[in-house]
Structures are given as C-alpha cells and as structure tokens.
Write a protein that holds these residues in place. Structure first.
Motif, PDB file in Angstrom:
ATOM      1  N   ARG A   1      60.550  10.897  51.726  1.00 39.85           N
ATOM      2  CA  ARG A   1      59.520  11.650  50.932  1.00 39.85           C
ATOM      3  C   ARG A   1      58.467  12.086  52.068  1.00 39.85           C
ATOM      4  NH1 ARG A   1      62.626  12.480  47.041  1.00 39.85           N
ATOM      5  NH2 ARG A   1      62.985  10.488  45.397  1.00 39.85           N
ATOM      6  N   TYR A   2      58.752  11.814  53.507  1.00 41.50           N
ATOM      7  CA  TYR A   2      57.780  12.141  54.499  1.00 41.50           C
ATOM      8  C   TYR A   2      57.471  13.504  54.585  1.00 41.50           C
ATOM      9  CZ  TYR A   2      55.246  10.800  58.752  1.00 41.50           C
ATOM     10  OH  TYR A   2      54.194  10.413  59.636  1.00 41.50           O
ATOM     11  N   PRO A   3      56.067  13.929  54.798  1.00 44.27           N
ATOM     12  CA  PRO A   3      55.589  15.216  54.306  1.00 44.27           C
ATOM     13  C   PRO A   3      55.871  16.255  55.603  1.00 44.27           C
ATOM     14  CG  PRO A   3      53.770  13.771  54.740  1.00 44.27           C
ATOM     15  CD  PRO A   3      54.890  12.995  54.731  1.00 44.27           C
ATOM     16  N   LYS A   4      56.121  15.385  56.850  1.00 52.94           N
ATOM     17  CA  LYS A   4      56.442  16.091  58.224  1.00 52.94           C
ATOM     18  C   LYS A   4      57.874  16.136  58.428  1.00 52.94           C
ATOM     19  CE  LYS A   4      51.800  15.611  60.071  1.00 52.94           C
ATOM     20  NZ  LYS A   4      51.319  14.925  61.108  1.00 52.94           N
ATOM     21  N   PRO A   5      58.598  17.029  59.163  1.00 53.23           N
ATOM     22  CA  PRO A   5      60.026  17.005  59.522  1.00 53.23           C
ATOM     23  C   PRO A   5      60.217  15.699  60.258  1.00 53.23           C
ATOM     24  CG  PRO A   5      59.022  19.179  60.092  1.00 53.23           C
ATOM     25  CD  PRO A   5      57.924  18.429  59.737  1.00 53.23           C
ATOM     26  N   TYR A   6      61.229  15.156  59.880  1.00 53.04           N
ATOM     27  CA  TYR A   6      61.678  13.740  60.341  1.00 53.04           C
ATOM     28  C   TYR A   6      63.201  13.846  60.839  1.00 53.04           C
ATOM     29  CZ  TYR A   6      62.884   8.566  60.383  1.00 53.04           C
ATOM     30  OH  TYR A   6      63.365   7.260  60.587  1.00 53.04           O
ATOM     31  N   VAL A   7      63.406  14.038  62.241  1.00 55.17           N
ATOM     32  CA  VAL A   7      64.458  14.270  62.816  1.00 55.17           C
ATOM     33  C   VAL A   7      65.363  12.963  63.209  1.00 55.17           C
ATOM     34  CG1 VAL A   7      65.484  15.723  64.647  1.00 55.17           C
ATOM     35  CG2 VAL A   7      63.631  16.464  63.628  1.00 55.17           C
ATOM     36  N   ALA A   8      66.693  12.937  62.627  1.00 49.20           N
ATOM     37  CA  ALA A   8      67.174  11.733  62.959  1.00 49.20           C
ATOM     38  C   ALA A   8      68.353  12.046  63.714  1.00 49.20           C
ATOM     39  CB  ALA A   8      67.624  10.957  61.805  1.00 49.20           C
ATOM     40  N   VAL A   9      68.608  11.510  64.998  1.00 47.52           N
ATOM     41  CA  VAL A   9      69.481  11.748  65.807  1.00 47.52           C
ATOM     42  C   VAL A   9      70.698  10.640  65.852  1.00 47.52           C
ATOM     43  CG1 VAL A   9      70.124  12.220  68.387  1.00 47.52           C
ATOM     44  CG2 VAL A   9      67.914  12.973  67.557  1.00 47.52           C
ATOM     45  N   MET A  10      71.619  10.955  64.889  1.00 46.11           N
ATOM     46  CA  MET A  10      72.567  10.033  64.517  1.00 46.11           C
ATOM     47  C   MET A  10      73.872  10.167  65.441  1.00 46.11           C
ATOM     48  SD  MET A  10      72.374  11.155  60.584  1.00 46.11           S
ATOM     49  CE  MET A  10      73.395   9.907  59.951  1.00 46.11           C
ATOM     50  N   ASP A  11      73.292   9.600  66.711  1.00 40.89           N
ATOM     51  CA  ASP A  11      74.593   9.731  67.764  1.00 40.89           C
ATOM     52  C   ASP A  11      75.123   8.381  67.973  1.00 40.89           C
ATOM     53  OD1 ASP A  11      75.800  10.581  69.949  1.00 40.89           O
ATOM     54  OD2 ASP A  11      74.382   9.845  71.472  1.00 40.89           O
ATOM     55  N   GLY A  12      76.536   8.286  68.023  1.00 41.55           N
ATOM     56  CA  GLY A  12      77.043   6.777  68.062  1.00 41.55           C
ATOM     57  C   GLY A  12      77.242   6.272  66.737  1.00 41.55           C
TER      58      GLY A  12
ATOM     59  N   VAL B   1      67.661   4.571  57.650  1.00 43.76           N
ATOM     60  CA  VAL B   1      66.363   5.083  58.428  1.00 43.76           C
ATOM     61  C   VAL B   1      66.732   6.501  59.089  1.00 43.76           C
ATOM     62  CG1 VAL B   1      65.676   2.859  58.960  1.00 43.76           C
ATOM     63  CG2 VAL B   1      67.045   3.846  60.633  1.00 43.76           C
ATOM     64  N   SER B   2      68.059   6.958  58.605  1.00 42.20           N
ATOM     65  CA  SER B   2      68.286   8.369  59.224  1.00 42.20           C
ATOM     66  C   SER B   2      68.678   9.249  58.116  1.00 42.20           C
ATOM     67  CB  SER B   2      69.510   8.068  60.279  1.00 42.20           C
ATOM     68  OG  SER B   2      70.626   7.606  59.718  1.00 42.20           O
ATOM     69  N   ALA B   3      69.545   8.991  57.476  1.00 42.29           N
ATOM     70  CA  ALA B   3      70.259   9.706  56.480  1.00 42.29           C
ATOM     71  C   ALA B   3      69.313  10.257  55.260  1.00 42.29           C
ATOM     72  CB  ALA B   3      71.402   9.053  55.706  1.00 42.29           C
ATOM     73  N   HIS B   4      68.193   9.601  55.004  1.00 40.05           N
ATOM     74  CA  HIS B   4      66.988   9.999  54.105  1.00 40.05           C
ATOM     75  C   HIS B   4      66.184  10.976  54.926  1.00 40.05           C
ATOM     76  CE1 HIS B   4      68.677   7.229  51.179  1.00 40.05           C
ATOM     77  NE2 HIS B   4      68.277   6.112  52.087  1.00 40.05           N
ATOM     78  N   GLY B   5      66.273  11.294  56.138  1.00 44.35           N
ATOM     79  CA  GLY B   5      65.379  12.201  56.906  1.00 44.35           C
ATOM     80  C   GLY B   5      65.653  13.738  56.246  1.00 44.35           C
ATOM     81  N   SER B   6      64.636  14.464  56.722  1.00 45.56           N
ATOM     82  CA  SER B   6      64.774  15.927  56.530  1.00 45.56           C
ATOM     83  C   SER B   6      65.547  16.771  57.275  1.00 45.56           C
ATOM     84  CB  SER B   6      63.683  16.501  56.475  1.00 45.56           C
ATOM     85  OG  SER B   6      62.564  16.319  57.678  1.00 45.56           O
ATOM     86  N   VAL B   7      65.880  16.305  58.759  1.00 43.83           N
ATOM     87  CA  VAL B   7      66.671  16.758  59.549  1.00 43.83           C
ATOM     88  C   VAL B   7      67.741  16.009  60.193  1.00 43.83           C
ATOM     89  CG1 VAL B   7      66.934  18.392  61.658  1.00 43.83           C
ATOM     90  CG2 VAL B   7      65.012  18.710  59.804  1.00 43.83           C
ATOM     91  N   ARG B   8      68.897  15.838  59.952  1.00 40.53           N
ATOM     92  CA  ARG B   8      69.776  14.771  60.303  1.00 40.53           C
ATOM     93  C   ARG B   8      70.989  15.234  61.452  1.00 40.53           C
ATOM     94  NH1 ARG B   8      71.298  13.530  54.283  1.00 40.53           N
ATOM     95  NH2 ARG B   8      71.654  15.515  54.536  1.00 40.53           N
ATOM     96  N   VAL B   9      71.014  14.872  62.352  1.00 37.13           N
ATOM     97  CA  VAL B   9      71.730  15.495  63.545  1.00 37.13           C
ATOM     98  C   VAL B   9      72.990  14.446  64.090  1.00 37.13           C
ATOM     99  CG1 VAL B   9      71.950  16.212  65.876  1.00 37.13           C
ATOM    100  CG2 VAL B   9      69.908  17.190  64.487  1.00 37.13           C
ATOM    101  N   VAL B  10      74.259  14.863  63.832  1.00 36.15           N
ATOM    102  CA  VAL B  10      75.375  14.024  64.305  1.00 36.15           C
ATOM    103  C   VAL B  10      75.938  14.895  65.663  1.00 36.15           C
ATOM    104  CG1 VAL B  10      75.847  13.010  62.244  1.00 36.15           C
ATOM    105  CG2 VAL B  10      76.617  15.439  62.558  1.00 36.15           C
ATOM    106  N   THR B  11      76.548  13.926  66.340  1.00 37.21           N
ATOM    107  CA  THR B  11      77.409  14.493  67.777  1.00 37.21           C
ATOM    108  C   THR B  11      78.676  14.360  67.386  1.00 37.21           C
ATOM    109  OG1 THR B  11      77.172  12.581  68.848  1.00 37.21           O
ATOM    110  CG2 THR B  11      74.995  13.838  68.838  1.00 37.21           C
ATOM    111  N   GLU B  12      79.505  14.580  68.544  1.00 36.47           N
ATOM    112  CA  GLU B  12      80.997  14.038  68.539  1.00 36.47           C
ATOM    113  C   GLU B  12      81.303  12.566  68.792  1.00 36.47           C
ATOM    114  OE1 GLU B  12      79.891  14.010  72.807  1.00 36.47           O
ATOM    115  OE2 GLU B  12      79.344  15.201  71.265  1.00 36.47           O
TER     116      GLU B  12
END
Length: 355
Positions: free
Chosen positions: A108-119, A128-139
């Motif tokens: 519910r966080y009112p500001k963009p919450y960018v989770a870098v889901m590397d590794g 702590v990541s997949a509920h964020g508003s911007v969720r980034v994965v890598t190879e």
C-alpha cells in the motif's frame, strides 16, 4: 532507526540506508546469509518507510540486496528452529506479526517501491519485493516459495500472490516449492519488468533523478520466455484436484516427464504442509484483500510452531543439512481433515492485518 545513513557504523547494520538524488535506498545487508530477514531488519525497514513517506526529498524507494548471491533467501529460519526448540515460540510469532505488517505496508506504499529481484528471492524475500509497485527481475533471478520443504506453509502474502497467477500455476509453485526464472516470474505476476543484470547499476542510478516509470522504459528489455506457459495444460488439469492425493495421482497419470517429476517432488515434502498449503490457497481465493490473507497466514504460521514438521524440516535443511526430514505423519493419507483445520483456528495474538 538503528543507524543513520551517514553514521560510520551503518556499514555493519543489517539494513543500509542511503539517498541518491530523490531515491531512498534500502539495502539488505547480511550477504553471508543471502540477506535472510530477521526481526531487527523488518523493524528497520518499517521505520525507514514511515520516515520516507512524509519526506518530500524521497520520491522513490529502491530495495536491493548486498552481495552477489541474491536479494533475500527468506526469513532467518534457524532462529525459528531455535525458538521452537527452546519452547518459547513467542519470538517467532512476534517476528511474523511485524513481517506480515511490513508486507502489507509495502503493498500500500504511496510512493514507487522498486524491488530489484536479482539472484535468489525466496520466502520472506518475496514478501519484501513482490508486493512492491515496480518489481524487476534479471537473468539471474530465482524466485520461489519453498516452505513445504521445511514443514511450513507459504506466508508473507505468498498465498495471496499465488492464487492470482494464471490457472493453477500458483498451486504448482506453492506445493512443489519450485524456483522460477525471470520469464515465469513475470508470467505468474510475481514481477513486472526484465532488466539484464549488467544494466542494474545504470538502472538504479537513473532513479536518482527520474520517475521509476521512465527508468523502466529506458532500461527494461523484452522478458525472456519461461517454461511454465508450455506446461499449462497438465498443470491446470492436475492441480485443480480437490486433494493432494488426487493431484499426485493426476501428475503420475498424465504421461508427461515434467509432471512425473513434480509428483516425485511432492512426495518429498511434508504431507501436513502440503495439505495445509492447498487448503490455504483455496481459502485465500475467497478472501477480499491482502490483509485478510495475511491474517489467515498468521494463524497458520503460529499453528505451525506446534507442529513437529517445522523444527524437523529446518533441522534437515539448515541445521544438520542431511536433507532427510522425518515427517510426522509421514504419508498424505495419514493427515486428517481435523489436522488441517487446526491450522486455521484463531491465533492468540492480534493478527497483522488488524495491527
């Protein structure tokens, strides 16, 4: 908070804070444990989010993990094992209460919450990541909810997320604990964007002076193809069954090598955890909100503290590392409906969704 960003001692803190332009960075800082979450880390994150919500100088929150192995391998399950063995159990219940409240806070966080889901991103790391508003994965991303392998049940809002995947993909991931890569994480709604790991430094630096959506447009690339889309037919058929026993029977009968492997995987997991997980998923589908699901998960987690399978599973996987848990009961048919129902009874403490 335990250490201010400019405090010389902050480099030893379990969560590091820093500002880069208009971005506030949360860095999980237990690299030797793949940044496994403990209670002080959860409290630290919540305090930081509270402070930054009203801080006009912070436009975006960015979550990363220290070290090269991953964002977060999950909760500190060894401490849970020690708590159960000591007979107290209250420390684990308090940890989960605050952890689940943090999960809801992130969602519910009112500001963009960018989770870098590397590794590696597993268990509590998903929370702590997949509920964020911007969720980034890598190879390098490997995302999983592996709780049934330690005699536990997916928590941290995992049963909420996994019941909102296409078809029965979430049931497959929850029961088997299988880890997925970037393409399947996006397919299952656990992530949004793919950024190659070699571009992460540029991507996070760009968040200092531009909107998260703009940085994503600049650095995200086409999501690599995953594996699960091609397996939907047998996954949807097999995991739609009403019992774990029937799921296993269908997996063996379908005639697919991957389905057979899934069945064999299920038979290595805690029978009690499998049955409680299936019930939790089916119930979560009918609940109205993430908070309601977290309340249910809290009841289930607290009940698991009284189950022999949780300390035994942690012993086998983390303490003795013999990978040979002795589940009790040891067979699916020995787990009764009453055994499962016990996990959904009201917990003594106030649930996190109301806390």
């Amino acid at each position: 908070m335990n250490a201010a960003p400019d405090d010389p001692a902050s480099g030893n803190a379990p969560v590091l804070l820093r500002h880069e332009g208009r971005a506030g960075h949360l860095v999980l800082n237990r690299p030797r444990a793949i940044n496994a979450l403990n209670h002080p880390m959860v409290r630290f994150m919540e305090e930081a989010l509270d402070a930054w919500e009203d801080d006009a100088s912070v436009a975006t929150v960015v979550l990363t993990g220290a070290g090269e192995r991953g964002l977060c391998a999950g909760g500190d399950i060894r401490s849970i094992h020690d708590d159960v063995r000591a007979g107290g159990r209250t420390a684990s219940a308090a940890f989960w209460h605050d952890e689940y409240r943090l999960n809801a806070r992130i969602a519910r966080y009112p500001k963009p919450y960018v989770a870098v889901m590397d590794g590696i991103v597993m268990g509590g790391g998903v929370g702590v990541s997949a509920h964020g508003s911007v969720r980034v994965v890598t190879e390098r991303s490997r995302v999983a909810m592996p709780e049934t392998g330690i005699g536990f049940v997916p928590d941290v809002g995992g049963t909420y997320l996994l019941t909102r995947t296409p078809g029965e993909l979430g049931t497959h991931l929850a029961l088997t604990g299988a880890a997925v890569g970037a393409g399947d994480a996006v397919l299952c709604g656990l992530a949004d964007h793919y950024v190659p790991s070699e571009r992460l430094t540029e991507f996070t630096a760009a968040l200092a002076d531009r909107e998260a959506s703009e940085a994503v447009r600049q650095y995200a690339e086409a999501v690599p193809e995953g594996e699960l889309a091609g397996r939907r037919e047998w996954i949807d058929h097999c995991y739609a069954a009403d019992s774990v026993e029937e799921i296993v029977a269908r997996l063996y009968a379908v005639g697919d090598r991957h389905a057979k492997e899934a069945a064999e995987t299920l038979l290595t997991k805690s029978p009690t955890s499998l049955k409680v997980t299936l019930a939790a998923l089916r119930r979560a589908r009918e609940l109205p909100s993430l908070e309601a699901v977290l309340d249910q998960e809290y009841r289930v987690s607290c009940a698991a503290l009284g189950s022999p399978d949780l300390p035994e599973g942690i012993r086998a996987q983390v303490v003795d590392k013999d990978r040979r848990p002795r589940w009790s009961p040891s067979r699916l048919e020995q787990v009764t409906e009453a055994d499962v129902a016990r996990f959904f009874e009201e917990a003594d403490a106030e649930a996190p969704g109301r806390g």
